[in-house]
Design an enzyme around this catalytic site. Structure first.
Site, PDB file in Angstrom:
ATOM      1  N   ARG A  68     -93.474 -86.505 -35.019  1.00  0.00           N
ATOM      2  CA  ARG A  68     -94.243 -87.770 -35.037  1.00  0.00           C
ATOM      3  C   ARG A  68     -93.727 -88.744 -33.963  1.00  0.00           C
ATOM      4  O   ARG A  68     -94.509 -89.483 -33.355  1.00  0.00           O
ATOM      5  CB  ARG A  68     -94.128 -88.394 -36.439  1.00  0.00           C
ATOM      6  CG  ARG A  68     -94.988 -89.608 -36.612  1.00  0.00           C
ATOM      7  CD  ARG A  68     -95.080 -90.035 -38.067  1.00  0.00           C
ATOM      8  NE  ARG A  68     -95.959 -91.171 -38.211  1.00  0.00           N
ATOM      9  CZ  ARG A  68     -95.645 -92.281 -38.879  1.00  0.00           C
ATOM     10  NH1 ARG A  68     -94.467 -92.390 -39.476  1.00  0.00           N
ATOM     11  NH2 ARG A  68     -96.508 -93.261 -38.970  1.00  0.00           N
TER      12      ARG A  68
ATOM     13  N   HIS B 266     -95.909 -90.875 -31.227  1.00  0.00           N
ATOM     14  CA  HIS B 266     -95.867 -92.339 -31.123  1.00  0.00           C
ATOM     15  C   HIS B 266     -95.359 -92.791 -29.752  1.00  0.00           C
ATOM     16  O   HIS B 266     -95.738 -93.854 -29.269  1.00  0.00           O
ATOM     17  CB  HIS B 266     -95.011 -92.939 -32.242  1.00  0.00           C
ATOM     18  CG  HIS B 266     -95.740 -93.024 -33.549  1.00  0.00           C
ATOM     19  ND1 HIS B 266     -95.725 -94.138 -34.350  1.00  0.00           N
ATOM     20  CD2 HIS B 266     -96.537 -92.133 -34.190  1.00  0.00           C
ATOM     21  CE1 HIS B 266     -96.470 -93.926 -35.436  1.00  0.00           C
ATOM     22  NE2 HIS B 266     -96.965 -92.719 -35.359  1.00  0.00           N
TER      23      HIS B 266
ATOM     24  N   GLY C 165     -97.763 -94.203 -22.583  1.00  0.00           N
ATOM     25  CA  GLY C 165     -97.371 -92.897 -22.052  1.00  0.00           C
ATOM     26  C   GLY C 165     -96.032 -92.415 -22.570  1.00  0.00           C
ATOM     27  O   GLY C 165     -95.287 -93.153 -23.220  1.00  0.00           O
TER      28      GLY C 165
ATOM     29  N   ASP D  82     -92.833 -92.161 -22.162  1.00  0.00           N
ATOM     30  CA  ASP D  82     -91.794 -92.754 -21.306  1.00  0.00           C
ATOM     31  C   ASP D  82     -90.571 -93.193 -22.109  1.00  0.00           C
ATOM     32  O   ASP D  82     -89.740 -93.957 -21.617  1.00  0.00           O
ATOM     33  CB  ASP D  82     -92.359 -93.969 -20.546  1.00  0.00           C
ATOM     34  CG  ASP D  82     -92.805 -95.079 -21.506  1.00  0.00           C
ATOM     35  OD1 ASP D  82     -92.881 -94.814 -22.729  1.00  0.00           O
ATOM     36  OD2 ASP D  82     -93.064 -96.198 -21.050  1.00  0.00           O
TER      37      ASP D  82
ATOM     38  N   GLU E  86     -91.401-102.324 -29.164  1.00  0.00           N
ATOM     39  CA  GLU E  86     -92.472-101.438 -29.636  1.00  0.00           C
ATOM     40  C   GLU E  86     -92.044-100.783 -30.967  1.00  0.00           C
ATOM     41  O   GLU E  86     -92.826-100.645 -31.888  1.00  0.00           O
ATOM     42  CB  GLU E  86     -92.608-100.386 -28.536  1.00  0.00           C
ATOM     43  CG  GLU E  86     -93.829 -99.546 -28.526  1.00  0.00           C
ATOM     44  CD  GLU E  86     -93.793 -98.636 -27.277  1.00  0.00           C
ATOM     45  OE1 GLU E  86     -93.492 -99.108 -26.161  1.00  0.00           O
ATOM     46  OE2 GLU E  86     -94.068 -97.444 -27.439  1.00  0.00           O
TER      47      GLU E  86
ATOM     48  N   ASN F  49     -94.841 -98.371 -36.065  1.00  0.00           N
ATOM     49  CA  ASN F  49     -93.600 -97.623 -35.835  1.00  0.00           C
ATOM     50  C   ASN F  49     -92.533 -97.862 -36.899  1.00  0.00           C
ATOM     51  O   ASN F  49     -91.487 -97.213 -36.894  1.00  0.00           O
ATOM     52  CB  ASN F  49     -93.032 -97.970 -34.448  1.00  0.00           C
ATOM     53  CG  ASN F  49     -93.868 -97.347 -33.346  1.00  0.00           C
ATOM     54  OD1 ASN F  49     -94.463 -96.288 -33.546  1.00  0.00           O
ATOM     55  ND2 ASN F  49     -93.929 -98.002 -32.195  1.00  0.00           N
TER      56      ASN F  49
ATOM     57  N   HIS G  67    -100.073 -82.925 -39.260  1.00  0.00           N
ATOM     58  CA  HIS G  67     -99.928 -83.324 -40.664  1.00  0.00           C
ATOM     59  C   HIS G  67     -99.783 -82.127 -41.604  1.00  0.00           C
ATOM     60  O   HIS G  67     -99.903 -82.278 -42.815  1.00  0.00           O
ATOM     61  CB  HIS G  67    -101.112 -84.210 -41.085  1.00  0.00           C
ATOM     62  CG  HIS G  67    -101.074 -85.566 -40.449  1.00  0.00           C
ATOM     63  ND1 HIS G  67    -102.091 -86.488 -40.545  1.00  0.00           N
ATOM     64  CD2 HIS G  67    -100.104 -86.176 -39.700  1.00  0.00           C
ATOM     65  CE1 HIS G  67    -101.770 -87.585 -39.888  1.00  0.00           C
ATOM     66  NE2 HIS G  67    -100.572 -87.428 -39.363  1.00  0.00           N
TER      67      HIS G  67
ATOM     68  N   THR H 246     -98.202 -76.205 -48.553  1.00  0.00           N
ATOM     69  CA  THR H 246     -97.066 -75.609 -47.815  1.00  0.00           C
ATOM     70  C   THR H 246     -96.403 -76.738 -47.012  1.00  0.00           C
ATOM     71  O   THR H 246     -96.520 -76.804 -45.791  1.00  0.00           O
ATOM     72  CB  THR H 246     -97.539 -74.475 -46.866  1.00  0.00           C
ATOM     73  OG1 THR H 246     -98.572 -74.998 -45.997  1.00  0.00           O
ATOM     74  CG2 THR H 246     -98.092 -73.282 -47.608  1.00  0.00           C
TER      75      THR H 246
HETATM   76  C1  HEM Z   1    -104.868 -89.113 -35.311  1.00  0.00           C
HETATM   77  C2  HEM Z   1    -104.324 -90.150 -35.794  1.00  0.00           C
HETATM   78  C3  HEM Z   1    -103.119 -90.196 -36.687  1.00  0.00           C
HETATM   79  C4  HEM Z   1    -102.942 -91.049 -37.721  1.00  0.00           C
HETATM   80  C5  HEM Z   1    -103.907 -92.127 -38.184  1.00  0.00           C
HETATM   81  C6  HEM Z   1    -101.662 -90.758 -38.318  1.00  0.00           C
HETATM   82  C7  HEM Z   1    -101.104 -91.441 -39.354  1.00  0.00           C
HETATM   83  C8  HEM Z   1     -99.930 -91.092 -39.997  1.00  0.00           C
HETATM   84  C9  HEM Z   1     -99.364 -91.804 -41.115  1.00  0.00           C
HETATM   85  C10 HEM Z   1     -99.949 -93.063 -41.724  1.00  0.00           C
HETATM   86  C11 HEM Z   1     -98.261 -91.143 -41.515  1.00  0.00           C
HETATM   87  C12 HEM Z   1     -97.351 -91.467 -42.701  1.00  0.00           C
HETATM   88  C13 HEM Z   1     -96.557 -92.711 -42.482  1.00  0.00           C
HETATM   89  C14 HEM Z   1     -95.878 -93.150 -43.742  1.00  0.00           C
HETATM   90  O1  HEM Z   1     -96.545 -93.693 -44.622  1.00  0.00           O
HETATM   91  O2  HEM Z   1     -94.659 -92.906 -43.882  1.00  0.00           O
HETATM   92  C15 HEM Z   1     -98.109 -90.012 -40.642  1.00  0.00           C
HETATM   93  C16 HEM Z   1     -97.096 -89.093 -40.746  1.00  0.00           C
HETATM   94  C17 HEM Z   1     -96.933 -88.050 -39.859  1.00  0.00           C
HETATM   95  N1  HEM Z   1     -97.683 -87.818 -38.735  1.00  0.00           N
HETATM   96 FE1  HEM Z   1     -99.408 -88.736 -38.205  1.00  0.00          FE
HETATM   97  N2  HEM Z   1    -101.088 -89.720 -37.640  1.00  0.00           N
HETATM   98  C18 HEM Z   1    -101.939 -89.332 -36.633  1.00  0.00           C
HETATM   99  C19 HEM Z   1    -101.700 -88.357 -35.693  1.00  0.00           C
HETATM  100  C20 HEM Z   1    -100.582 -87.572 -35.656  1.00  0.00           C
HETATM  101  C21 HEM Z   1    -100.258 -86.660 -34.588  1.00  0.00           C
HETATM  102  C22 HEM Z   1    -101.073 -86.494 -33.322  1.00  0.00           C
HETATM  103  C23 HEM Z   1     -99.100 -86.035 -34.937  1.00  0.00           C
HETATM  104  C24 HEM Z   1     -98.324 -84.995 -34.198  1.00  0.00           C
HETATM  105  C25 HEM Z   1     -98.855 -84.126 -33.372  1.00  0.00           C
HETATM  106  C26 HEM Z   1     -98.702 -86.568 -36.221  1.00  0.00           C
HETATM  107  C27 HEM Z   1     -97.608 -86.150 -36.928  1.00  0.00           C
HETATM  108  C28 HEM Z   1     -97.185 -86.705 -38.113  1.00  0.00           C
HETATM  109  C29 HEM Z   1     -96.072 -86.183 -38.890  1.00  0.00           C
HETATM  110  C30 HEM Z   1     -95.267 -84.925 -38.580  1.00  0.00           C
HETATM  111  C31 HEM Z   1     -95.908 -87.040 -39.967  1.00  0.00           C
HETATM  112  C32 HEM Z   1     -94.830 -86.964 -41.065  1.00  0.00           C
HETATM  113  C33 HEM Z   1     -93.618 -87.741 -40.587  1.00  0.00           C
HETATM  114  C34 HEM Z   1     -92.393 -87.700 -41.492  1.00  0.00           C
HETATM  115  O3  HEM Z   1     -92.356 -86.977 -42.483  1.00  0.00           O
HETATM  116  O4  HEM Z   1     -91.444 -88.411 -41.130  1.00  0.00           O
HETATM  117  N3  HEM Z   1     -99.601 -87.509 -36.609  1.00  0.00           N
HETATM  118  N4  HEM Z   1     -99.129 -90.014 -39.719  1.00  0.00           N
END
Ligand code: HEM
Length: 365
Positions: free
Chosen positions: A72, A76, A82, A84, A98, A104, A206, A254
């Site tokens: 993640r 971000h 970008g 960076d 940021e 974040n 996700h 999973t």
């Molecule tokens: C498309 C739009 C996206 C949205 C709106 C989004 C939103 C979120 C949110 C809200 C969380 C949980 C935050 C929390 O409540 O703790 C999350 C977790 C996560 N996101 Fe996304 N995300 C997006 C795209 C991505 C992308 C592109 C990736 C990676 C390629 C990604 C990987 C992850 C991962 C691995 C987690 C779990 C993080 C952890 O367990 O620490 N997400 N995301």
């Protein structure tokens, strides 16, 4: 004839090798931006990827959840200004960083510590030659591979930014989980030049990790009826009120495995966020979801393609930016840098030697 374990293993190994070689062959066709290269550190730090992978393997063996955090972090970093390393910077007198902007705040604190530890290890082996943004990109790849996803090559040579984005820029570029697929498609097309396939493939991130109740409470209070009722009931157990602060898996089936189960969940209306489930509802993305739910190899191929693309968003290369000595802070001007500033100033006013020494980037810090 029975398919004995003895016959099974060599065949599986052969299959895995074929798959890896197919993936790497497919990868050599992926476009890379000028200044990045598949072999960037071959002479300056040939063991960089081995050093990072070895240390991350130890870290993940102790706590597999760190893999999701690092994946993640790369997303971000890349979506705001970008790839960076700007997300890593602490705030300064010029304003809050940021890192402290709302989207974040739910990044794992340990992810930042791990990146700095890796930077330290790499720097002890090679000197200050590998950027923090490259370490983040390699770590994201290793997180995917360690969790059972595709192992892919990362084009390297990013430089670290000198500035971080404002709070508003950060919010604008990291969409909230309440976004519809339409809003995501528009935002990714205009801000990042990414396609519908990129959106669906990248959202497959996700398949691992956790979320707080806060991020999906809009689907429980009031009940969102596009959510499978059994899942909704179980989520209400974890998040009984709309102020609950508990955590749950993004992919309850999973949770620690990087696979295509995320898409199968969407087809079964078991996506967690609006931004996940709506990818199956929207006609512009539903067929892509169906394709990935039916074919994990297809998902892995598209995921690699989209990650390599995302990993090159607005990168700094060549003499842009810097190689940070500490991922959380910009380099202080070194003695050599200061000397060149004085020289340049002096020559402008007509009293300098006029033989500038370039960027001074080889100075030790
Ligand atoms: C498309 C739009 C996206 C949205 C709106 C989004 C939103 C979120 C949110 C809200 C969380 C949980 C935050 C929390 O409540 O703790 C999350 C977790 C996560 N996101 Fe996304 N995300 C997006 C795209 C991505 C992308 C592109 C990736 C990676 C390629 C990604 C990987 C992850 C991962 C691995 C987690 C779990 C993080 C952890 O367990 O620490 N997400 N995301």
């Amino acid at each position: 004839m029975a398919f004995s374990p003895k016959a099974f293993h060599p065949l599986m190994l052969l299959f895995a090798l074929l798959l890896v070689s197919q993936l790497s062959n497919a990868q050599t066709n992926l476009p890379i931006v000028p200044g990045l290269s598949w072999t960037f550190y071959n002479t300056s730090c040939p063991r960089v990827e081995a050093i990072i992978r070895n240390r991350l393997t130890q870290i993940f063996q102790n706590d597999s959840a760190q893999a999701a955090g690092l994946l993640r972090l790369h997303f971000h970093d890349c979506f705001v200004q970008g790839c960076d390393g700007s997300v890593l910077l602490d705030g300064s007198a010029s304003g809050p960083s940021e890192k402290n902007a709302p989207p974040n705040l739910s990044l794992r604190a340990q992810s930042f510590t791990i990146i700095n530890e890796l930077r330290d290890l790499v720097q002890r082996n090679c000197g200050r030659v590998v950027s923090c943004s490259d370490i983040v990109a390699i770590s994201a790849r290793d997180s995917v591979a360690w969790s059972g996803g595709p192992d892919y090559r990362v084009p390297l040579g990013r430089r670290d930014g000198l500035t971080f984005a404002t709070r508003n820029e950060t919010i604008k570029n990291l969409p909230p989980p309440t976004s519809s697929a339409g809003a995501l498609l528009a935002a990714l097309a205009s801000n990042q030049n990414l396609s519908a396939t990129d959106l669906v493939a990248l959202s497959g991130g996700h398949t691992i990790g956790f979320s707080s109740c806060f991020s999906f409470r809009n689907r429980l209070f009031p009940q969102d009826f596009t959510m499978n009722l059994t899942l909704a009931a179980s989520l209400r157990g974890v998040c009984p009120t709309n102020t609950s602060t508990n955590f749950t898996f993004l992919d309850p089936r999973t949770p620690r495995r990087f696979d295509n189960q995320y898409y199968i969940n969407l087809v079964n209306r078991e996506g967690l966020f609006t931004s996940d489930q709506d990818l199956f509802t929207d006609v512009r993305t539903s067929n892509i979801v169906n394709g990935f739910a039916a074919n994990q190899t297809l998902f892995f191929e598209e995921f690699v393609r989209s990650m390599v693309k995302m990993g090159q968003l607005s990168v700094l290369t060549g003499s842009q930016g810097e190689i940070r000595g500490n991922c959380s802070a910009r380099n202080a001007p070194s003695a050599v840098d200061l000397a060149s500033v004085v020289r340049e100033y002096g020559s402008e006013s007509g009293s300098g030697s006029g033989s500038g020494s370039g960027s001074g980037s080889s100075a030790t810090f």
